[in-house]
Design a protein around this motif. Structure first.
Motif, mmCIF file in Angstrom:
data_model
loop_
_atom_site.group_PDB
_atom_site.id
_atom_site.type_symbol
_atom_site.label_atom_id
_atom_site.label_comp_id
_atom_site.label_asym_id
_atom_site.label_seq_id
_atom_site.Cartn_x
_atom_site.Cartn_y
_atom_site.Cartn_z
ATOM 1 N N LEU A 131 -73.005 -41.012 18.549
ATOM 2 C CA LEU A 131 -72.481 -40.665 19.868
ATOM 3 C C LEU A 131 -73.124 -39.379 20.390
ATOM 4 O O LEU A 131 -73.410 -39.257 21.589
ATOM 5 N N GLU A 132 -73.373 -38.424 19.502
ATOM 6 C CA GLU A 132 -74.067 -37.206 19.913
ATOM 7 C C GLU A 132 -75.437 -37.540 20.501
ATOM 8 O O GLU A 132 -75.849 -36.960 21.524
ATOM 9 N N ALA A 133 -76.155 -38.456 19.870
ATOM 10 C CA ALA A 133 -77.478 -38.833 20.371
ATOM 11 C C ALA A 133 -77.396 -39.379 21.790
ATOM 12 O O ALA A 133 -78.247 -39.074 22.642
ATOM 13 N N GLN A 134 -76.371 -40.178 22.081
ATOM 14 C CA GLN A 134 -76.230 -40.722 23.428
ATOM 15 C C GLN A 134 -75.860 -39.638 24.432
ATOM 16 O O GLN A 134 -76.407 -39.600 25.548
ATOM 17 N N LEU A 135 -74.925 -38.760 24.065
ATOM 18 C CA LEU A 135 -74.537 -37.675 24.970
ATOM 19 C C LEU A 135 -75.744 -36.811 25.335
ATOM 20 O O LEU A 135 -75.922 -36.424 26.493
ATOM 21 N N ARG A 136 -76.567 -36.519 24.350
ATOM 22 C CA ARG A 136 -77.762 -35.712 24.599
ATOM 23 C C ARG A 136 -78.752 -36.464 25.490
ATOM 24 O O ARG A 136 -79.289 -35.904 26.450
ATOM 25 N N CYS A 137 -79.016 -37.725 25.160
ATOM 26 C CA CYS A 137 -79.994 -38.509 25.898
ATOM 27 C C CYS A 137 -79.606 -38.657 27.371
ATOM 28 O O CYS A 137 -80.455 -38.547 28.260
ATOM 29 N N GLN A 138 -78.328 -38.877 27.627
ATOM 30 C CA GLN A 138 -77.873 -39.059 29.005
ATOM 31 C C GLN A 138 -77.592 -37.745 29.721
ATOM 32 O O GLN A 138 -77.147 -37.748 30.857
ATOM 33 N N GLN A 139 -77.863 -36.632 29.048
ATOM 34 C CA GLN A 139 -77.671 -35.293 29.619
ATOM 35 C C GLN A 139 -76.239 -35.101 30.127
ATOM 36 O O GLN A 139 -75.998 -34.558 31.192
ATOM 37 N N ILE A 140 -75.291 -35.558 29.308
ATOM 38 C CA ILE A 140 -73.873 -35.412 29.611
ATOM 39 C C ILE A 140 -73.401 -34.066 29.061
ATOM 40 O O ILE A 140 -73.729 -33.693 27.941
ATOM 41 N N SER A 141 -72.640 -33.343 29.843
ATOM 42 C CA SER A 141 -72.130 -32.049 29.400
ATOM 43 C C SER A 141 -71.093 -32.265 28.293
ATOM 44 O O SER A 141 -70.077 -32.922 28.518
ATOM 45 N N LEU B 15 -78.842 -48.339 23.494
ATOM 46 C CA LEU B 15 -77.704 -48.136 22.588
ATOM 47 C C LEU B 15 -78.094 -48.316 21.120
ATOM 48 O O LEU B 15 -77.612 -47.586 20.253
ATOM 49 N N ALA B 16 -78.949 -49.281 20.828
ATOM 50 C CA ALA B 16 -79.332 -49.539 19.442
ATOM 51 C C ALA B 16 -80.079 -48.361 18.843
ATOM 52 O O ALA B 16 -79.948 -48.074 17.642
ATOM 53 N N ASP B 17 -80.859 -47.648 19.654
ATOM 54 C CA ASP B 17 -81.561 -46.469 19.158
ATOM 55 C C ASP B 17 -80.581 -45.414 18.660
ATOM 56 O O ASP B 17 -80.839 -44.737 17.666
ATOM 57 N N PHE B 18 -79.468 -45.268 19.349
ATOM 58 C CA PHE B 18 -78.514 -44.238 18.947
ATOM 59 C C PHE B 18 -77.896 -44.553 17.588
ATOM 60 O O PHE B 18 -77.599 -43.645 16.804
ATOM 61 N N ALA B 19 -77.706 -45.841 17.298
ATOM 62 C CA ALA B 19 -77.184 -46.228 15.980
ATOM 63 C C ALA B 19 -78.183 -45.875 14.890
ATOM 64 O O ALA B 19 -77.827 -45.280 13.858
ATOM 65 N N HIS C 141 -61.876 -43.760 20.882
ATOM 66 C CA HIS C 141 -62.699 -43.898 19.693
ATOM 67 C C HIS C 141 -63.407 -45.243 19.739
ATOM 68 O O HIS C 141 -63.180 -46.054 20.635
ATOM 69 N N ASP C 142 -64.311 -45.463 18.801
ATOM 70 C CA ASP C 142 -65.110 -46.671 18.665
ATOM 71 C C ASP C 142 -66.332 -46.594 19.576
ATOM 72 O O ASP C 142 -66.257 -46.840 20.783
ATOM 73 N N THR C 143 -67.476 -46.289 18.963
ATOM 74 C CA THR C 143 -68.708 -46.126 19.736
ATOM 75 C C THR C 143 -69.158 -47.421 20.397
ATOM 76 O O THR C 143 -69.916 -47.384 21.365
ATOM 77 N N ILE C 144 -68.706 -48.563 19.898
ATOM 78 C CA ILE C 144 -69.074 -49.834 20.525
ATOM 79 C C ILE C 144 -68.520 -49.896 21.943
ATOM 80 O O ILE C 144 -69.166 -50.435 22.853
ATOM 81 N N ALA C 145 -67.335 -49.321 22.151
ATOM 82 C CA ALA C 145 -66.744 -49.288 23.488
ATOM 83 C C ALA C 145 -67.194 -48.060 24.282
ATOM 84 O O ALA C 145 -67.403 -48.139 25.494
ATOM 85 N N ILE C 146 -67.338 -46.935 23.605
ATOM 86 C CA ILE C 146 -67.701 -45.693 24.291
ATOM 87 C C ILE C 146 -69.109 -45.775 24.873
ATOM 88 O O ILE C 146 -69.362 -45.317 25.995
ATOM 89 N N GLY C 147 -70.044 -46.360 24.132
ATOM 90 C CA GLY C 147 -71.431 -46.414 24.581
ATOM 91 C C GLY C 147 -71.594 -47.043 25.953
ATOM 92 O O GLY C 147 -72.180 -46.427 26.859
ATOM 93 N N PRO C 148 -71.110 -48.270 26.170
ATOM 94 C CA PRO C 148 -71.224 -48.872 27.501
ATOM 95 C C PRO C 148 -70.485 -48.096 28.581
ATOM 96 O O PRO C 148 -70.943 -48.037 29.725
ATOM 97 N N MET C 149 -69.338 -47.500 28.234
ATOM 98 C CA MET C 149 -68.603 -46.715 29.225
ATOM 99 C C MET C 149 -69.439 -45.548 29.730
ATOM 100 O O MET C 149 -69.523 -45.289 30.941
ATOM 101 N N LEU C 150 -70.077 -44.811 28.820
ATOM 102 C CA LEU C 150 -70.888 -43.668 29.229
ATOM 103 C C LEU C 150 -72.133 -44.127 29.988
ATOM 104 O O LEU C 150 -72.561 -43.469 30.947
ATOM 105 N N GLN D 72 -65.655 -33.647 24.880
ATOM 106 C CA GLN D 72 -65.535 -33.047 23.554
ATOM 107 C C GLN D 72 -65.759 -34.124 22.495
ATOM 108 O O GLN D 72 -65.050 -35.134 22.467
ATOM 109 N N LEU D 73 -66.771 -33.912 21.660
ATOM 110 C CA LEU D 73 -67.095 -34.838 20.576
ATOM 111 C C LEU D 73 -66.393 -34.364 19.316
ATOM 112 O O LEU D 73 -66.702 -33.299 18.782
#
Length: 347
Positions: free
Chosen positions: A20-30, A206-210, A65-74, A7-8
């Motif tokens: 973060l939405e861009a990353q969720l979409r790109c990685q095809q995460i539900s 990751l930089a593209d999503f920013a 929270h914090d996309t800097i940490a969330i991005g690598p985790m996903l 849930q975003l």
């Protein structure tokens, strides 16, 4: 790893929510949106321990929270569509560009949204769509709803927008500088994207999503910055819209032999004269206990408030560079060292 939807939690007009939405979409995460409404606000902030957005609720009920940490985790959780390269040069570019875009683009975002009365009037009801009506800005607003939500823009300006622009040195008096720098960035991006789909070539990182998040939430969304795009309008729309539809098929591989596009140097030239003029001065002043710092990114002296978080982000990138062996890598040194960028992270 638990199955289920992520849930975003945030706002569609938020740079980092869209990142973060861009990353969720790109990685095809539900995933699905849960707008941070006034009704949900107190409960969410109590659980998360912060008022910042976005928040991400994982299927295993983490609220982070914090996309800097969330991005690598996903990226690690969904390795089949990883968005962080493993080779030294590409990995260094990924984290360095993400850091620069995370912290430099926000200035343009807040200035273009809150320093122009017509834009404030436009943005307020769209925030209201998410916060008060619990629905997407894509659904549109009736004349009655626009009237009812009209006070939100001026209220947000007085409670947040005015102060954040002043703190970042991008108040109304800085309009020429902000717009001039934005044009310089668009020129650099146009050179790069003439031959590349993404920052590192054929595969997003990751930089593209920013960059895409700031563009989706602000640059092609708000009427004021959208009016600044000029000849680069189609370029930025094309780049950004790649991230906000349904991704089909597999992601392309990273470029072979740890290569990066030659045109990346154009972007680094731009950042060398902008973000990397600001960031070292910001950190030096902050570590000296000063509340404000001054720097020049080609438009005269700018005075802004120091940010302790910037040094935390710098150290995060330093850690990633060390893990990748980038500090002693010949290709990394060749691309970054003479620009003072690598030195910034290892100062």
């Amino acid at each position: 790893m638990y199955r289920g939807d992520y849930q975003l939690i945030g706002s569609e007009l938020s740079f980092f929510t869209r990142k973060l939405e861009a990353q969720l979409r790109c990685q095809q995460i539900s995933w699905r949106y849960l707008f941070k409404t006034e009704e949900r606000k107190a409960e969410l902030e109590a659980k998360a321990g912060t008022h910042f957005i976005p928040l991400l609720m994982t299927p295993d009920k983490w609220l982070i929270h914090d996309t800097i940490a969330i991005g690598p985790m996903l990226s690690e959780r969904f390795k089949k569509r990883a968005v962080i390269p493993t080779t030294p040069l590409q990995r260094a570019c990924c984290f360095i560009l993400e850091d620069a875009f995370n912290h430099w683009l926000g200035r343009v975002c807040v200035h273009s949204r809150w320093c122009y009365p017509d834009n404030i009037a436009w943005a307020g009801p769209r925030f209201g769509a998410n916060m008060m009506l619990d629905r997407s800005i894509d659904e549109g607003l009736s004349a009655t709803e626009l009237e009812q939500l009209a006070p939100i823009g001026p209220m947000m300006y007085e409670g947040f927008g005015k102060a954040v622009c002043e703190a970042n040195g991008v108040g109304p008096q800085q309009a020429a500088a902000v717009q001039g720098d934005f044009k310089n960035m668009l020129d650099a991006l146009a050179t790069h994207f003439a031959d590349n789909d993404f920052l590192l070539g054929d595969r997003p990182c990751l930089a593209d999503f920013a960059l895409a998040g700031a563009s989706k939430a602000h640059f092609i969304c708000d009427p004021e910055p959208e009016s600044w795009l000029g000849q680069h309008r189609d370029m930025l729309y094309k780049y950004t819209n790649q991230f906000f539809g349904d991704w089909q098929g597999e992601l392309a591989p990273w470029p072979a032999d740890d290569r990066v596009p030659k045109t990346l140097s154009t972007l680094l030239d731009y950042l060398q004269g902008s973000y990397y003029q600001s960031a070292p001065a910001n950190i030096a002043a902050g570590l000296a206990g000063e509340k404000f710092y001054e720097y020049n990114y080609g438009f005269g002296t700018t005075r802004a408030r120091t940010q302790k978080r910037l040094n935390v982000a710098r150290m995060h990138v330093q850690d990633e560079l060390l893990k990748a062996g980038a500090a002693d890598n010949r290709q990394v040194k060749a691309l970054f060292s003479e620009r003072g960028i690598l030195e910034y992270y290892f100062a």
